[in-house]
Motif scaffolding. Structure first.
Motif, PDB file in Angstrom:
ATOM      1  N   LEU A  95       1.615   4.688   4.192  1.00 28.21           N
ATOM      2  CA  LEU A  95       1.461   5.061   2.945  1.00 28.21           C
ATOM      3  C   LEU A  95       0.990   6.818   3.111  1.00 28.21           C
ATOM      4  O   LEU A  95       0.657   6.809   4.030  1.00 28.21           O
ATOM      5  CB  LEU A  95       0.602   4.218   1.906  1.00 28.21           C
ATOM      6  N   ILE A 139      -1.008   9.275   0.554  1.00 27.60           N
ATOM      7  CA  ILE A 139      -1.626   9.572  -0.747  1.00 27.60           C
ATOM      8  C   ILE A 139      -1.868  11.022  -1.170  1.00 27.60           C
ATOM      9  O   ILE A 139      -2.383  11.596  -0.057  1.00 27.60           O
ATOM     10  CB  ILE A 139      -3.229   8.665  -0.907  1.00 27.60           C
ATOM     11  N   HIS A 164      -0.454  10.622  -6.301  1.00 25.72           N
ATOM     12  CA  HIS A 164       0.518   9.970  -6.049  1.00 25.72           C
ATOM     13  C   HIS A 164       0.224   9.231  -4.765  1.00 25.72           C
ATOM     14  O   HIS A 164      -0.224   9.603  -4.038  1.00 25.72           O
ATOM     15  CB  HIS A 164       1.609  10.811  -5.679  1.00 25.72           C
ATOM     16  N   VAL A 165       1.186   7.986  -4.689  1.00 25.04           N
ATOM     17  CA  VAL A 165       1.413   7.069  -3.545  1.00 25.04           C
ATOM     18  C   VAL A 165       2.779   7.273  -3.229  1.00 25.04           C
ATOM     19  O   VAL A 165       3.466   6.745  -3.793  1.00 25.04           O
ATOM     20  CB  VAL A 165       0.838   5.926  -3.593  1.00 25.04           C
ATOM     21  N   GLU A 221       8.329   7.218  -3.904  1.00 24.93           N
ATOM     22  CA  GLU A 221       7.165   7.122  -4.511  1.00 24.93           C
ATOM     23  C   GLU A 221       6.812   5.499  -5.049  1.00 24.93           C
ATOM     24  O   GLU A 221       7.921   5.013  -5.358  1.00 24.93           O
ATOM     25  CB  GLU A 221       6.878   7.839  -5.666  1.00 24.93           C
ATOM     26  N   SER A 245       1.648   3.898  -8.871  1.00 26.69           N
ATOM     27  CA  SER A 245      -0.054   4.266  -8.650  1.00 26.69           C
ATOM     28  C   SER A 245      -0.662   4.298 -10.022  1.00 26.69           C
ATOM     29  O   SER A 245      -0.046   4.549 -11.038  1.00 26.69           O
ATOM     30  CB  SER A 245      -0.151   5.292  -7.685  1.00 26.69           C
ATOM     31  N   PHE A 263      -2.555   1.396  -6.031  1.00 21.74           N
ATOM     32  CA  PHE A 263      -1.152   1.705  -5.794  1.00 21.74           C
ATOM     33  C   PHE A 263      -0.716   0.023  -6.110  1.00 21.74           C
ATOM     34  O   PHE A 263      -1.598  -0.897  -5.700  1.00 21.74           O
ATOM     35  CB  PHE A 263      -0.746   2.057  -4.552  1.00 21.74           C
TER      36      PHE A 263
END
Length: 391
Positions: free
Chosen positions: A85, A87, A96-97, A157, A160, A169
């Motif tokens: 992931l 971040i 955002h993740v 994306e 999240s 998330f």
């Protein structure tokens, strides 16, 4: 009183205040006597595989406190959920993740797990570059990609949510973050989002993830396991608890110390009681009188768990004296209480359970939070099974 005398007080939420009133009245958490938990839930690989499938591959989870990325255009890789992931906080301050994967050839985009600041993230292989909002910004030799739609090749994306100073998330689409938003109101009352991240550290613990969670669901062990560290700061008190969705919230305090206290004043309440949150499935937050610990617990296997501990303080240390104070607090808790005591006890528990000598764990009336946690695990796993069966 004139305007210059007006002081804005931070107030607890209705739920926090209700728990405080229970403790002040001497009303303990409701318990139903001695209970038991099967040892198999900690040591059976098939049970762990079901947990992973129905809980960790399905439910919203906390990744980190917002304070890890305090400014716009920041990013950090996160690998401990079993998927790579990334971040980020974009130029407008939105979290955002993303999947930490370049859209060109699938190369890992950001290496390591250190926090970085910058408007661009550049793939180390072919130098495709991305903005912190996930947009593909540029690629070398675009003429060699005729008809290429750059706008369709942003980072992948994942759902999240950010509230109350936490970034969550979901591994699947259509996630319901309403419980996260509700518990976030408690953390807003604490002033969580404005805290400064003093330190973070990751531990690898040779135990099942639930043994670590169990330690933060009861205060029975504090005066015993922590006798040489934090026990002098605690007394056996009354625990009042409730739930926000699948998340547990508790307050430990002593009724006598709450006499004469304005329970609706958060600063006063925090001096005489310790709030703890167990955010399902595997995050623990402990609100001490002058700092907050956030621990994300990320299982790596049936008997191996990664725990990342974050210590949040009111503001960056303003003097050598302040730095010394926070350093001592950090080393006492993360290096002493958590690493040397709680995590050690979890590892010893795993060793013992894997012998098969104990087929069930026995829980007393001070350990009702553990019993409820395992009931929630059972309930949520059943929901996960049903959701998977229905496609």
């Amino acid at each position: 009183m004139n305007n210059n005398d007006t002081v804005t007080r931070r107030r607890p939420t209705d739920g926090q205040l209700a728990l405080a009133r229970k403790v002040a009245a001497g009303e303990a958490r409701s318990n139903a006597g001695v209970g038991h938990v099967p040892a198999s839930v900690y040591i059976d690989p098939d049970h762990w595989a079901r947990e992973k499938r129905t809980l960790f591959d399905r439910m919203p989870q906390v990744l980190c406190p917002s304070a890890l990325l305090p400014d716009p255009n920041m990013s950090v890789a996160h690998d401990a959920t079993g998927r790579p992931l990334l971040i980020t906080r974009d130029g407008d301050g939105k979290a955002h993740v993303f999947m930490n994967v370049c859209r060109h050839r699938g190369t890992r985009l950001v290496e390591g797990c250190a926090v970085a600041k910058g408007k661009r993230m550049v793939c180390p292989y072919h130098a495709w570059s991305y903005a912190t909002d996930g947009r593909l910004l540029a690629l070398p030799r675009p003429d060699t990609f005729p008809g290429f739609d750059k706008d369709a090749h942003g980072l992948v994306e994942l759902p999240s949510h950010e509230s109350g100073g936490l970034i969550w998330f979901s591994p699947v689409e259509g996630a319901d973050f309403s419980d996260a938003a509700e518990v976030g109101r408690d953390f807003d009352a604490i002033g969580f989002a404005g805290k400064h991240l003093y330190e973070r550290r990751t531990h690898l613990v040779a135990s099942n993830w639930k043994l670590i969670m169990d330690a933060f669901l009861e205060s029975y062990h504090v005066l015993r396991l922590h006798a040489a560290t934090i026990a002098p700061f605690f007394k056996d008190g009354i625990t009042a608890g409730d739930q926000i969705g699948p998340h547990q919230r508790s307050l430990v305090g002593r009724a006598a110390e709450m006499e004469g206290i304005d329970l609706s004043d958060w600063d006063e309440l925090r001096k005489v009681g310790t709030f703890a949150y167990q955010l399902f499935p595997a995050t623990v937050i402990v609100v001490s009188p002058d700092y907050v610990n956030v621990m994300t617990i990320m299982p790596q296997g049936v008997n191996r768990t990664m725990a990342e501990d974050f210590m949040l303080i009111p503001q960056p240390p303003q003097s050598e004296k302040a730095e010394s104070h926070w350093r001592r607090s950090w080393e006492l808790l993360d290096g002493g209480v958590f690493a040397s005591e709680d995590f050690r006890a979890a590892a010893l528990g795993q060793e013992g359970l894997e012998t098969g000598a104990v087929t069930q764990l026995t829980l007393g009336t001070l350990e009702g939070g553990i019993r409820r946690f395992h009931e929630i695990c059972t309930e949520e796993m059943a929901k996960g099974d049903a959701a998977l069966a229905n496609g």
